[in-house]
Scaffold this motif. Structure first.
Motif, mmCIF file in Angstrom:
data_model
loop_
_atom_site.group_PDB
_atom_site.id
_atom_site.type_symbol
_atom_site.label_atom_id
_atom_site.label_comp_id
_atom_site.label_asym_id
_atom_site.label_seq_id
_atom_site.Cartn_x
_atom_site.Cartn_y
_atom_site.Cartn_z
ATOM 1 N N ALA A 2 0.843 -1.190 0.000
ATOM 2 C CA ALA A 2 0.000 0.000 0.000
ATOM 3 C C ALA A 2 0.877 1.239 0.000
ATOM 4 O O ALA A 2 1.881 1.301 0.690
ATOM 5 N N VAL A 3 0.478 2.226 -0.789
ATOM 6 C CA VAL A 3 1.192 3.489 -0.824
ATOM 7 C C VAL A 3 1.100 4.157 0.546
ATOM 8 O O VAL A 3 2.060 4.675 1.066
ATOM 9 N N PRO A 8 -7.726 3.596 3.993
ATOM 10 C CA PRO A 8 -8.581 2.429 3.816
ATOM 11 C C PRO A 8 -8.683 1.978 2.364
ATOM 12 O O PRO A 8 -8.785 0.779 2.092
ATOM 13 N N VAL A 9 -8.637 2.908 1.416
ATOM 14 C CA VAL A 9 -8.703 2.526 -0.002
ATOM 15 C C VAL A 9 -7.437 1.762 -0.392
ATOM 16 O O VAL A 9 -7.510 0.725 -1.059
ATOM 17 N N CYS A 10 -6.286 2.253 0.035
ATOM 18 C CA CYS A 10 -5.019 1.581 -0.273
ATOM 19 C C CYS A 10 -4.977 0.168 0.322
ATOM 20 O O CYS A 10 -4.582 -0.785 -0.351
ATOM 21 N N ARG A 11 -5.366 0.032 1.570
ATOM 22 C CA ARG A 11 -5.334 -1.284 2.224
ATOM 23 C C ARG A 11 -6.305 -2.248 1.563
ATOM 24 O O ARG A 11 -5.998 -3.412 1.349
ATOM 25 N N THR A 12 -7.511 -1.771 1.221
ATOM 26 C CA THR A 12 -8.488 -2.630 0.559
ATOM 27 C C THR A 12 -7.967 -3.051 -0.806
ATOM 28 O O THR A 12 -8.056 -4.227 -1.177
ATOM 29 N N ALA A 13 -7.406 -2.112 -1.554
ATOM 30 C CA ALA A 13 -6.842 -2.430 -2.870
ATOM 31 C C ALA A 13 -5.717 -3.445 -2.726
ATOM 32 O O ALA A 13 -5.581 -4.362 -3.554
ATOM 33 N N ASP A 14 -4.913 -3.313 -1.686
ATOM 34 C CA ASP A 14 -3.840 -4.275 -1.424
ATOM 35 C C ASP A 14 -4.384 -5.697 -1.329
ATOM 36 O O ASP A 14 -3.795 -6.639 -1.843
ATOM 37 N N ILE A 15 -5.515 -5.835 -0.680
ATOM 38 C CA ILE A 15 -6.102 -7.159 -0.455
ATOM 39 C C ILE A 15 -6.808 -7.674 -1.706
ATOM 40 O O ILE A 15 -6.585 -8.804 -2.126
ATOM 41 N N VAL A 16 -7.652 -6.880 -2.313
ATOM 42 C CA VAL A 16 -8.526 -7.392 -3.379
ATOM 43 C C VAL A 16 -7.946 -7.310 -4.786
ATOM 44 O O VAL A 16 -8.499 -7.917 -5.702
ATOM 45 N N CYS A 17 -6.869 -6.579 -4.971
ATOM 46 C CA CYS A 17 -6.360 -6.413 -6.332
ATOM 47 C C CYS A 17 -5.372 -7.487 -6.755
ATOM 48 O O CYS A 17 -4.847 -7.433 -7.866
ATOM 49 N N GLY A 18 -5.140 -8.471 -5.916
ATOM 50 C CA GLY A 18 -4.300 -9.587 -6.332
ATOM 51 C C GLY A 18 -5.002 -10.364 -7.434
ATOM 52 O O GLY A 18 -6.224 -10.500 -7.431
#
Length: 119
Positions: A2-3, A8-18
């Motif tokens: 995460a940048v 919360p957007v960065c952390r969520t993207a970290d999880i779901v964008c794999g």
């Protein structure tokens, strides 16, 4: 990766964008599913990648792994409450694809009905 780990957007993207993550969540929306069923539904995923993604989602508390004491052992995967909370995101992506990309529903899209019940 995460940048900003406090965003919360960065952390969520970290999880779901794999790769494969949202498709796994979509398929698990149908209920308890076995490894082989997931492998068949996700054309192109290798068994190793599937195993790694499931393990990562389990560590995040999104997927629950249940092992049954049978011979041969039976293992099933299911979404946790935290995992089901991702269904509205997937539903939003489906709606976006229909409206803005001119795409029809996937052949097996269990999320539409499930996401409505979660919201």
């Amino acid at each position: 990766m995460a940048v900003d780990p406090t965003c919360p957007v960065c952390r969520t993207a970290d999880i779901v964008c794999g790769k494969w993550t949202l498709l796994l969540v979509r398929d698990l929306a149908e209920g308890n599913t076995r490894f082989g069923e997931l492998e068949r539904s996700l054309t192109g995923i290798s068994p190793r990648t599937l195993s790694l993604r499931l393990r990562a989602l389990e560590e995040e508390g999104i997927v629950e792994r249940r092992t049954y004491p049978e011979v041969p052992p039976r293992v099933e995967y299911a979404l946790t409450e935290k995992g089901r909370a991702l269904l509205p995101i997937i539903e939003g992506m489906r709606a976006y694809g229909q409206r803005w990309l001119g795409l029809e529903d996937c052949a097996s899209d269990p999320v539409a009905a499930t996401a409505a019940s979660v919201a």
